[in-house]
Motif scaffolding. Structure first.
Motif, PDB file in Angstrom:
ATOM      1  N   LEU A 149      -9.974   8.515  -3.526  1.00 10.82           N
ATOM      2  CA  LEU A 149      -9.896   8.845  -5.097  1.00 10.82           C
ATOM      3  C   LEU A 149     -10.162   8.315  -5.964  1.00 10.82           C
ATOM      4  O   LEU A 149     -11.347   7.574  -6.796  1.00 10.82           O
ATOM      5  CB  LEU A 149      -9.551  10.529  -5.551  1.00 10.82           C
ATOM      6  N   SER A 150      -9.038   7.938  -6.377  1.00 12.34           N
ATOM      7  CA  SER A 150      -8.679   6.818  -6.846  1.00 12.34           C
ATOM      8  C   SER A 150      -9.854   5.487  -6.424  1.00 12.34           C
ATOM      9  O   SER A 150     -10.156   4.917  -7.178  1.00 12.34           O
ATOM     10  CB  SER A 150      -7.472   6.346  -7.035  1.00 12.34           C
ATOM     11  N   LEU A 151      -9.865   4.589  -5.676  1.00  8.94           N
ATOM     12  CA  LEU A 151     -10.608   3.555  -5.494  1.00  8.94           C
ATOM     13  C   LEU A 151     -12.158   4.173  -5.243  1.00  8.94           C
ATOM     14  O   LEU A 151     -12.858   3.259  -6.197  1.00  8.94           O
ATOM     15  CB  LEU A 151     -10.425   3.069  -3.458  1.00  8.94           C
ATOM     16  N   ILE A 152     -11.948   5.426  -5.265  1.00 10.98           N
ATOM     17  CA  ILE A 152     -14.018   5.586  -5.276  1.00 10.98           C
ATOM     18  C   ILE A 152     -14.531   5.839  -6.709  1.00 10.98           C
ATOM     19  O   ILE A 152     -15.329   5.486  -6.970  1.00 10.98           O
ATOM     20  CB  ILE A 152     -14.064   7.281  -4.432  1.00 10.98           C
ATOM     21  N   LEU A 170      -9.488  -4.712  -3.344  1.00  8.20           N
ATOM     22  CA  LEU A 170      -8.356  -5.614  -3.072  1.00  8.20           C
ATOM     23  C   LEU A 170      -7.000  -5.454  -4.513  1.00  8.20           C
ATOM     24  O   LEU A 170      -6.326  -5.127  -4.682  1.00  8.20           O
ATOM     25  CB  LEU A 170      -8.133  -7.719  -3.517  1.00  8.20           C
ATOM     26  N   LEU A 171      -7.435  -5.354  -6.277  1.00 12.90           N
ATOM     27  CA  LEU A 171      -6.720  -5.049  -6.613  1.00 12.90           C
ATOM     28  C   LEU A 171      -6.341  -3.328  -6.998  1.00 12.90           C
ATOM     29  O   LEU A 171      -4.858  -3.297  -6.721  1.00 12.90           O
ATOM     30  CB  LEU A 171      -7.327  -4.682  -7.733  1.00 12.90           C
ATOM     31  N   HIS A 172      -6.618  -2.465  -5.697  1.00 11.70           N
ATOM     32  CA  HIS A 172      -6.379  -1.183  -5.445  1.00 11.70           C
ATOM     33  C   HIS A 172      -5.459  -0.997  -4.481  1.00 11.70           C
ATOM     34  O   HIS A 172      -3.908  -0.560  -4.557  1.00 11.70           O
ATOM     35  CB  HIS A 172      -8.014   0.266  -4.968  1.00 11.70           C
ATOM     36  N   MET A 173      -5.570  -2.029  -3.656  1.00 14.91           N
ATOM     37  CA  MET A 173      -4.898  -2.024  -2.315  1.00 14.91           C
ATOM     38  C   MET A 173      -3.680  -2.182  -2.908  1.00 14.91           C
ATOM     39  O   MET A 173      -2.553  -2.444  -2.956  1.00 14.91           O
ATOM     40  CB  MET A 173      -5.099  -2.689  -1.440  1.00 14.91           C
ATOM     41  N   LEU A 174      -3.519  -4.048  -3.937  1.00 10.47           N
ATOM     42  CA  LEU A 174      -2.053  -4.343  -4.811  1.00 10.47           C
ATOM     43  C   LEU A 174      -1.140  -4.063  -5.802  1.00 10.47           C
ATOM     44  O   LEU A 174      -0.332  -3.753  -5.972  1.00 10.47           O
ATOM     45  CB  LEU A 174      -3.101  -5.880  -4.579  1.00 10.47           C
ATOM     46  N   ARG A 175      -2.160  -2.186  -5.799  1.00  9.46           N
ATOM     47  CA  ARG A 175      -1.713  -1.518  -6.618  1.00  9.46           C
ATOM     48  C   ARG A 175      -0.051  -0.610  -6.342  1.00  9.46           C
ATOM     49  O   ARG A 175       0.355  -0.854  -5.555  1.00  9.46           O
ATOM     50  CB  ARG A 175      -2.334  -0.599  -7.517  1.00  9.46           C
ATOM     51  N   PRO A 176       0.782  -1.114  -6.944  1.00 12.87           N
ATOM     52  CA  PRO A 176       2.419  -0.933  -6.579  1.00 12.87           C
ATOM     53  C   PRO A 176       2.342   1.071  -6.106  1.00 12.87           C
ATOM     54  O   PRO A 176       1.322   1.520  -6.355  1.00 12.87           O
ATOM     55  CB  PRO A 176       3.538  -1.009  -8.393  1.00 12.87           C
ATOM     56  N   ARG A 177       3.269   1.495  -5.396  1.00 13.11           N
ATOM     57  CA  ARG A 177       2.690   2.189  -4.557  1.00 13.11           C
ATOM     58  C   ARG A 177       4.610   3.252  -5.465  1.00 13.11           C
ATOM     59  O   ARG A 177       5.446   2.415  -5.622  1.00 13.11           O
ATOM     60  CB  ARG A 177       3.143   2.366  -3.327  1.00 13.11           C
ATOM     61  N   ARG A 178       3.727   4.122  -4.835  1.00  9.43           N
ATOM     62  CA  ARG A 178       5.484   5.032  -5.522  1.00  9.43           C
ATOM     63  C   ARG A 178       6.269   4.584  -4.337  1.00  9.43           C
ATOM     64  O   ARG A 178       7.119   4.600  -3.333  1.00  9.43           O
ATOM     65  CB  ARG A 178       5.121   6.884  -4.600  1.00  9.43           C
ATOM     66  N   ILE A 196      -4.505  12.694  -6.970  1.00 12.79           N
ATOM     67  CA  ILE A 196      -4.465  11.431  -6.009  1.00 12.79           C
ATOM     68  C   ILE A 196      -2.906  11.340  -5.599  1.00 12.79           C
ATOM     69  O   ILE A 196      -2.362  10.442  -6.961  1.00 12.79           O
ATOM     70  CB  ILE A 196      -4.613   9.857  -7.119  1.00 12.79           C
ATOM     71  N   PRO A 197      -1.886  10.552  -4.768  1.00 12.93           N
ATOM     72  CA  PRO A 197      -1.461  10.980  -3.715  1.00 12.93           C
ATOM     73  C   PRO A 197      -0.633   9.597  -4.309  1.00 12.93           C
ATOM     74  O   PRO A 197       0.535   9.726  -4.486  1.00 12.93           O
ATOM     75  CB  PRO A 197      -0.998  11.431  -2.368  1.00 12.93           C
ATOM     76  N   ASN A 198      -1.117   8.386  -4.168  1.00 12.95           N
ATOM     77  CA  ASN A 198      -0.616   7.011  -4.162  1.00 12.95           C
ATOM     78  C   ASN A 198      -1.688   6.296  -5.283  1.00 12.95           C
ATOM     79  O   ASN A 198      -1.898   4.891  -4.968  1.00 12.95           O
ATOM     80  CB  ASN A 198      -0.494   6.310  -2.375  1.00 12.95           C
ATOM     81  N   SER A 199      -1.537   7.073  -6.378  1.00 15.87           N
ATOM     82  CA  SER A 199      -2.189   5.809  -7.053  1.00 15.87           C
ATOM     83  C   SER A 199      -1.018   5.648  -8.682  1.00 15.87           C
ATOM     84  O   SER A 199      -1.046   6.158  -9.475  1.00 15.87           O
ATOM     85  CB  SER A 199      -3.099   7.110  -8.205  1.00 15.87           C
ATOM     86  N   GLY A 200      -0.180   5.052  -7.782  1.00 15.44           N
ATOM     87  CA  GLY A 200       1.150   4.649  -9.048  1.00 15.44           C
ATOM     88  C   GLY A 200       0.180   3.516  -9.995  1.00 15.44           C
ATOM     89  O   GLY A 200      -0.693   2.982  -9.087  1.00 15.44           O
ATOM     90  N   ARG A 201       0.223   3.616 -10.830  1.00 17.37           N
ATOM     91  CA  ARG A 201      -0.124   2.483 -12.091  1.00 17.37           C
ATOM     92  C   ARG A 201       0.636   1.830 -12.758  1.00 17.37           C
ATOM     93  O   ARG A 201       1.794   2.644 -12.970  1.00 17.37           O
ATOM     94  CB  ARG A 201      -1.201   2.692 -12.169  1.00 17.37           C
TER      95      ARG A 201
END
Lengths: 239, 580
Positions: free
Chosen positions: B59-62, B20-28, B575-580
């Motif tokens: 990859l980030s979630l894994i 859930l936290l991964h999905m809620l992370r801010p996107r690019r 990781i294309p969409n791993s904005g944090r």
């Protein structure tokens, strides 16, 4: 040699003539997506390009030259009939205001031959563009030179500091191709990008020097005095 | 595979939260730019990177889930004891007095030994059991354990003794203990030199000593003379390769009473004797006598001192209740270590029995003294005692047997003493009675000592000395003196050697029977010239196996590596969409 004078005076004289040539000026304006989509919050490049085209059109008509205005993107989108005289300036402005539905991309290779064919030989061709053609601009422009045209380049650029881009993780979308690219807009990466852009512009400048082609580089947000000064410095208005 | 903390897997329920936290992370942020041509080089580089397809998107979630699982596994502490051959190590710490020897930097061999033992103790883990033994005493201080903490705590408490010990015995004990365990085993002996004896197969000796010269007091004794003085005998020895001048000070209760100096030849020894006067003894309270080599201060200070207990304090008083007995009075007066008080029977008061450390009843008994063993005070009964059988006498008894080991009859020969008459006794059934001399079955000399309170004592002579020829014999004053000193219990305990008694530390120790002096085992331990450093022996377990034994640490390291991978992948834009 003035043989009549030689016969009379037994001295050789050279007679000089000044021929008023009826020059044809062709303004080719890039109206592709890259000219219409601003970089972030920066001004649109097409706006600056149209203002400069108006200035050049006015100077041409004031010099009693024939003027044609062509617009291009993925190809030659429009090319007007020649006009002449100061009174035609309003017609020129109308042409600049009436931008046809252009293609998204930029293709000098597709646009320039059409414009060259529509223009008389030995014309003065003023190309106003950002010169962002993935296929390159070298060959099409050299084709113009082979037609003994005088070529003048006006490059509209975004400021090199990329101030219009937000900082952070971005997905950049190419306005013309729709391609995407993940970009971490941090100061270091932006500096790297500025250097890349500078290299591209320097490459065009070196090409222009080699070919003896005047080149004026004007930022999209430049003021009118700055823009005119850049045109004068490049000798474009003199021609 | 077992887990020490299987309940840690309850945290698996948190995985949906991670997703859930991964999905809620801010996107690019998507930004439309005129052209990507200025980014051509970077875009080409990104396209040329090895693609993971769908994996790149997740990859980030894994990586996050993998990191979480690794940390969870580390928290659960998997036990691989059943996967690997167990190992056992016995650490033998040499606590002999010689381990107190210091090197040139003032560091004790014991301190270096303890540091080394700590490094081995820290290897204790589920697959590696470690036990800690000491010499002396030769015993297991900490039984086999897989935890380092009890070993460390025991090592922290350890201190070297002043005693000697048998390393071979300890090695044999360790070998027998290891023989009863499965898996590989080794013995680590940490001492100050390589033992000359052959080592067991899996024993390693770490020698941490440093050779040094040393002087020691190897023997000390103090004896009281009949004239009231006390003679002190010392034996000092030089355990170095050069002659050594020594200065010895003698202190009584911490007060310097005498001193001597001499030069001890290399490897030689020398006797010293001192005399403590009656005045010296009377000024002391505890009677703690210490001889010390004041100079030089050598590598092993513990054997520079020796101790003894001497009689100190005021002269004990003895009350003689008699109608007149010149021979007895002379015998008592001859002992200058006693102060004699004479009293006629008519002056007797009941409180006198408690007022004097010893009372002598010469053929007379107080009327209120009842037969029994619960009477107060210590007494010597001559001729009459509360346990006499009324009217029963023995005529001309002959001494048929006597003990010689009892201090009362020490140097006293009763054989041949002619006795005219003796009385018969009826002794109570309680224990503590002992017949020291008898005629057939009739006791002639009897002692009693309360088993519950050894200070309660009594001595019975069933005959009056005047009714025998004993007063004319040498044995008489000795018997009287021995009897009185036994009653007042002023016998000087002989100094003991550390390790040969219950005490391992030199000095003065309080015991139920009084103060005793314990001296270091100097003769056996003082020669530290042969001390050395080095390793001897081959062991199978010298290199600790830490990879799987500390698996939780490996798991944490792996988790950290994955975090770094995630970080690098993010910054390398894998990781294309791993904005944090």
């Amino acid at each position: 040699l003035d043989w009549n004078a030689y016969g009379r005076l037994d001295r050789l004289y050279t007679r000089l003539f000044h021929d008023e040539e009826d020059m044809h000026v062709c303004i080719l304006l890039d109206v592709s997506e890259s000219m219409r989509v601003p970089l972030g919050t920066l001004p649109q490049k097409l706006r600056q390009a149209r203002r400069l085209a108006a200035v050049i059109a006015h100077a041409s008509l004031a010099g009693q030259h024939q003027l044609s205005i062509g617009m291009f993107s993925e190809g030659l989108d429009s090319f007007s009939e020649p006009v002449r005289g100061r009174a035609s300036f309003h017609r020129a402005l109308e042409l600049l205001d009436r931008i046809p539905k252009p293609g998204r991309g930029t293709s000098f290779a597709a646009a320039i031959p059409g414009a060259a064919a529509a223009s008389p030989r030995r014309s003065l061709v003023v190309v106003i563009s950002d010169f962002l053609d993935p296929a390159g601009t070298d060959l099409p422009l050299r084709a113009l030179l082979h037609r003994r045209c005088d070529v003048v380049l006006v490059q509209i650029t975004d400021p090199l500091n990329m101030a219009g881009l937000p900082l952070g993780n971005l997905t950049l979308v190419d306005a013309e191709t729709g391609a995407e690219f993940s970009f971490d807009a941090n100061p270091r990466a932006l500096t790297e990008q500025m250097e890349n852009a500078e290299r591209r512009m320097e490459s065009l400048r070196q090409w222009a020097i080699r070919q003896g082609v005047p080149l004026a580089r004007i930022e999209s947000g430049a003021t009118d005095p700055d823009a005119l000064q850049a045109l004068l410095r490049a000798g474009i208005l003199v021609q | 595979m077992n887990f020490w903390l299987p309940t840690a897997f309850a945290f698996l329920a948190l995985i949906p939260l991670i997703i859930l936290l991964h999905m809620l992370r801010p996107r690019r942020i998507r930004v439309v730019v005129p052209s990507l041509l200025p980014w051509t080089a970077q875009a080409a580089e990104a396209r040329n990177r090895p693609g993971f397809g769908w994996l790149r998107q997740w990859l980030s979630l894994i990586l996050s889930i993998l990191i979480f699982l690794l940390l969870l596994l580390a928290l659960a502490q998997p036990d691989f004891a059943g996967w690997f051959r167990p190992r056992s190590t016995v650490i033998i710490m040499d606590l002999r007095a010689r381990m107190q020897a210091t090197d040139g930097n003032g560091s004790r061999a014991f301190d270096r030994a303890r540091d080394l033992a700590r490094s081995y103790a820290s290897r204790a883990r589920s697959t590696h059991s470690v036990a800690l033994m000491t010499v002396p005493p030769t015993a297991a201080l900490v039984p086999f354990t897989t935890e380092a903490r009890p070993l460390m705590e025991a090592l922290d408490r350890l201190e070297p003794t002043d005693a000697s010990g048998n390393l071979s015995q300890a090695l044999a004990l360790a070998e027998s203990v290891l023989g009863s365990r499965r898996g590989n085993g080794e013995t680590i002996l940490i001492t100050d030199r390589i033992p000359p004896d052959a080592l067991p197969e899996n024993a390693v000796v770490y020698a941490v000593g440093a050779a040094a010269g040393n002087s020691a007091i190897t023997a000390m004794d103090a004896r009281r003379s009949a004239t009231g003085t006390t003679q002190v005998f010392l034996l000092a020895r030089n355990f170095s390769d050069v002659p050594t001048p020594v200065e010895i000070g003698l202190r009584l209760d911490g007060r310097l009473v005498d001193a001597a100096s001499a030069t001890l030849e290399s490897g030689g020894e020398r006797n010293f004797s001192f005399v403590l006067t009656d005045s010296d003894l009377r000024q002391a309270n505890r009677g703690e006598l210490t001889a010390r080599i004041e100079k030089p201060v050598d590598a092993l200070p513990s054997d520079n001192s020796a101790h003894a207990v001497v009689a100190a304090g005021p002269v004990p008083k003895v009350l003689l209740v008699t109608r007149g007995n010149p021979s007895l009075e002379k015998a008592l007066a001859a002992d200058t270590t006693l102060k004699l008080e004479l009293l006629g029977p008519e002056s007797w008061q009941a409180g006198f029995l408690n007022a004097f450390p010893a009372v002598i009843f010469d053929d007379w008994l107080p009327a209120d003294l009842q037969p029994g063993t619960d009477f107060p005070g210590n007494a010597l009964y001559l001729g009459k005692s509360p346990w006499d059988v009324p009217g029963a006498t023995i005529e001309n008894p002959v001494v048929t047997d006597q003990t010689t080991e009892n201090p009362i009859l020490q140097n006293v020969q009763l054989a041949g003493v002619r006795i005219r008459q003796a009385v018969q006794l009826e002794l109570p059934k309680e224990s503590g009675w002992r017949t020291l001399a008898e005629s057939a079955d009739d006791p002639l000399v009897v002692s009693w000592q309360n088993p519950g309170d050894p200070t309660k004592r009594a001595i019975l002579l069933t005959f009056r000395p005047e009714n025998s020829d004993l007063p004319g014999r040498v044995a008489f004053p000795l018997l009287i003196s021995n009897a009185v000193h036994w009653l007042i219990d002023d016998a000087l305990p002989q100094p003991q050697t550390a390790g040969e008694s219950e005490f391992l530390q030199a000095g003065f120790h309080a015991t139920p029977t009084g103060q005793i002096a314990v001296n270091p085992a100097a003769e056996a331990e003082s020669d530290v010239r042969s001390a050395t450093s080095g390793i001897h022996g081959d062991a199978v377990l010298q290199t600790p196996h830490t990879l799987f034994a500390n698996l939780w640490q490996v798991l944490v390291i792996l988790a950290l590596a994955l975090i770094l991978t995630d970080w690098a992948a993010y910054h390398r834009r894998w990781i294309p969409n791993s904005g944090r």
